[in-house]
Design a protein around this motif. Structure first.
Motif, PDB file in Angstrom:
ATOM      1  N   UNK A 288     -14.872 -12.023 -55.559  1.00 43.98           N
ATOM      2  CA  UNK A 288     -13.555 -11.985 -56.186  1.00 43.98           C
ATOM      3  C   UNK A 288     -12.455 -12.591 -55.346  1.00 43.98           C
ATOM      4  N   UNK A 289     -12.748 -12.953 -54.108  1.00 46.47           N
ATOM      5  CA  UNK A 289     -11.750 -13.613 -53.256  1.00 46.47           C
ATOM      6  C   UNK A 289     -11.880 -15.117 -53.464  1.00 46.47           C
ATOM      7  N   UNK A 297      -4.549 -11.364 -47.990  1.00 40.28           N
ATOM      8  CA  UNK A 297      -3.499 -10.563 -48.616  1.00 40.28           C
ATOM      9  C   UNK A 297      -4.041  -9.343 -49.348  1.00 40.28           C
ATOM     10  N   UNK A 298      -5.194  -9.484 -49.965  1.00 41.92           N
ATOM     11  CA  UNK A 298      -5.797  -8.336 -50.653  1.00 41.92           C
ATOM     12  C   UNK A 298      -7.325  -8.469 -50.611  1.00 41.92           C
ATOM     13  N   UNK A 299      -7.924  -8.152 -49.469  1.00 39.44           N
ATOM     14  CA  UNK A 299      -9.384  -8.278 -49.334  1.00 39.44           C
ATOM     15  C   UNK A 299     -10.112  -7.447 -50.377  1.00 39.44           C
ATOM     16  N   UNK A 300     -11.117  -8.035 -50.968  1.00 38.91           N
ATOM     17  CA  UNK A 300     -11.818  -7.386 -52.074  1.00 38.91           C
ATOM     18  C   UNK A 300     -12.696  -6.237 -51.582  1.00 38.91           C
ATOM     19  N   UNK A 316     -20.262  -2.386 -54.316  1.00 34.08           N
ATOM     20  CA  UNK A 316     -19.786  -2.779 -55.622  1.00 34.08           C
ATOM     21  C   UNK A 316     -18.865  -1.711 -56.206  1.00 34.08           C
ATOM     22  N   UNK A 317     -17.861  -2.143 -56.925  1.00 36.47           N
ATOM     23  CA  UNK A 317     -16.996  -1.212 -57.632  1.00 36.47           C
ATOM     24  C   UNK A 317     -17.331  -1.259 -59.116  1.00 36.47           C
ATOM     25  N   UNK A 318     -16.975  -0.219 -59.814  1.00 40.29           N
ATOM     26  CA  UNK A 318     -17.185  -0.195 -61.258  1.00 40.29           C
ATOM     27  C   UNK A 318     -15.905   0.277 -61.932  1.00 40.29           C
ATOM     28  N   UNK A 319     -15.647  -0.250 -63.100  1.00 37.16           N
ATOM     29  CA  UNK A 319     -14.453   0.113 -63.857  1.00 37.16           C
ATOM     30  C   UNK A 319     -14.861   0.631 -65.222  1.00 37.16           C
TER      31      UNK A 319
END
Length: 324
Positions: A288-289, A297-300, A316-319
């Motif tokens: 995602x980077x 600025x916003x490391x994944x 891994x993240x989940x939404x």
């Protein structure tokens, strides 16, 4: 080693008092008493530990010694032990913001030169042992002339500074609490020192959830985004600085390549942030980077770690949304 203690209306501070007493007991200098000219049992144990298989670094915190003379002898003892065993050196040094205290970095430089730079650098000019200087907050009080003098003094030496922003900011400058602006930004200014004086500074994280650093994450990339605010630099010219022929953001270099150098990994190994064909397959994928700027600025959160061509870690993240 970490110990958790209870504080409540039944035990009061009794557990905490014991824990702090133990902390003071085991956080000892190399010299037992202020007047001693010979190190005590702590150094004997340290020296014996260095003889064990797999131990290739020795270090100390000279600032805990009772006198300036003992602090300098501490440095000499550690340097001598490292020189004799082929080990790297790791000092926590000049951890203060007191202009009246002599910066001990020059004692380290003097000790390196006494044994000869060739004792630390091989015949091909490649550094095979490093001397790491952690914290060094006292140097923040240097003026331009002092920084230029230091840059000149260390330019051919295997010395790497390591800023520890989370610890430095939490611990230093407490005497300025009542001043209008409060405590200063008491950690080494990574981009400024690189751009102005050519001094590379690694950034790292000290112990988490202890008395020196009760806050923060173990993720070194969080130091990149912290550094943007701390050093007031988000411009592409700073984030994607042109260094030795390739685009490399100072913040990522400080937690990757410069940190690797500080650990004593060969200088010829890993000169690029991004791997190319023929490089060792050791890298981290930031999912995602889409640019180095976004990684700083916003490391994944989502990442894959590859070591020697093998995936050794995956995050891994989940939404999801609650369907009413």
């Amino acid at each position: 080693m970490r110990a958790h203690v209870e504080v409540d209306k039944i035990v009061g501070f009794s557990c905490l008092d014991v824990a702090q007493a133990l902390q003071r007991k085991f956080e000892k200098p190399l010299f037992d008493a202020p007047g001693d000219t010979q190190p005590g049992r702590n150094f004997t144990l340290l020296h014996e530990a260095l003889k064990r298989d797999g131990i290739n670094v020795i270090g100390s915190a000279p600032y805990v010694e009772a006198t300036l003379e003992q602090a300098k002898m501490n440095i000499a003892l550690i340097m001598d032990a490292a020189y004799g065993s082929g080990a790297h050196v790791d000092f926590h040094l000049d951890y203060n913001l007191d202009p009246s205290l002599e910066p001990l970095i020059y004692e380290v430089i003097s000790q390196v030169k006494q044994v000869g730079v060739e004792g630390w650098i091989d015949t091909n000019g490649q550094t095979y042992r490093r001397i790491t200087i952690g914290h060094a907050t006292r140097l923040q009080l240097f003026d331009q002339e002092e920084w230029q003098r230091l840059a000149e003094a260390i330019k051919d030496l295997p010395i790497t500074f390591v800023g520890l922003p989370q610890s430095d900011l939490y611990m230093q400058g407490r005497g300025d609490y009542e001043k209008p602006l409060g405590a200063p930004r008491s950690t080494l200014r990574v981009p400024y020192l690189l751009n102005k004086y050519g001094i590379e500074v690694a950034m790292s994280i000290n112990n988490i959830q202890n008395a020196f650093t009760p806050q923060g994450s173990l993720d070194p990339l969080t130091l990149c985004s912290l550094g943007v605010a701390l050093f007031q630099t988000a411009a592409p010219s700073d984030i994607e600085a042109l260094i030795v022929g390739y685009l490399l953001p100072y913040a990522q270099r400080s937690v990757t390549l410069t940190s690797k150098l500080a650990l004593g990994v060969g200088e010829s190994d890993g000169k690029r942030l991004f791997p190319v064909s023929g490089d060792a397959a050791d890298f981290v994928i930031l999912h995602g980077a889409h640019s180095t700027q976004s990684a700083v600025l916003h490391p994944s959160f989502d990442r894959t770690v590859i070591r020697a061509g093998v995936v050794v870690s995956r995050k891994r993240s989940s939404t999801w949304l609650l369907d009413d």
